[in-house]
Design an enzyme around this catalytic site. Structure first.
Site, PDB file in Angstrom:
ATOM      1  N   HIS A  68      63.374  38.790  60.805  1.00 42.67           N
ATOM      2  CA  HIS A  68      64.360  39.483  61.604  1.00 42.67           C
ATOM      3  C   HIS A  68      63.652  40.996  61.827  1.00 42.67           C
ATOM      4  O   HIS A  68      64.711  41.201  63.267  1.00 42.67           O
ATOM      5  CB  HIS A  68      65.866  39.188  60.771  1.00 42.67           C
ATOM      6  N   HIS A  83      64.076  45.299  65.558  1.00 48.64           N
ATOM      7  CA  HIS A  83      65.300  44.379  64.524  1.00 48.64           C
ATOM      8  C   HIS A  83      66.003  43.781  65.828  1.00 48.64           C
ATOM      9  O   HIS A  83      67.096  44.275  66.803  1.00 48.64           O
ATOM     10  CB  HIS A  83      66.333  45.661  64.225  1.00 48.64           C
TER      11      HIS A  83
END
Length: 164
Positions: A68, A83
């Site tokens: 992620h 992110h």
């Protein structure tokens, strides 16, 4: 003074959009860690798809096990974190596929991660993707963001950085 003696020069670098989408100020991210710049300054992108590319030339210094988030370090020492989404770590990697590993060299536009945008919308807080210079205070002299309603991944400049 030491920089001048040892020849370290300021470097200008461009960050390009790591995703297709709308580029917004980092302080609009609905998470205080990002909006209050606790991790550093940057921009954020509201993505229109799930293909993440490198925003800058450098080396992959971290790819999270959940895929992620990814960290890239440039030759000039700038450390950039991409992110994907908010509270996506809780998805434990579901819907994310990494295409790089630690130590890989990347250029702007190189494919890093693919993610399922619909799954992230369903299971996480948001798809908004912060792009943060994590060592901002140590290396950045100036940071000039560029906002756009329709940034193109790997092409549209989202910020100009000047290192110290």
């Amino acid at each position: 003074m030491l920089k001048k003696l040892f020849g370290k020069k300021s470097v200008e670098e461009q960050l390009v959009a790591p995703l297709n989408g709308k580029v917004v100020p980092i302080d609009e991210v609905d998470d205080p860690v990002f909006s209050q710049k606790m991790m550093g300054d940057g921009i954020a992108i509201e993505p229109t798809d799930g293909k993440v590319v490198s925003p800058i030339a450098g080396e992959i210094v971290q790819i999270f096990p959940t895929n992620h988030a990814v960290g890239i370090k440039t030759k000039s020492g700038v450390e950039v974190l991409v992110h994907i989404g908010l509270e996506t770590v809780s998805m434990e990697g579901e819907g994310f596929e990494g295409h790089v590993k630690t130590g890989d060299k990347v250029n702007p536009g190189d494919h890093l991660i693919t993610f399922d945008t619909e799954l992230v919308k369903e299971k996480a807080k948001s798809t908004i993707t912060p792009v943060v210079i994590t060592n901002y205070d140590d290396v950045i002299e100036s940071f000039t963001p560029s906002y756009s309603d329709s940034a193109v991944a790997g092409e549209t400049s989202v910020a100009t950085l000047q290192t110290k």
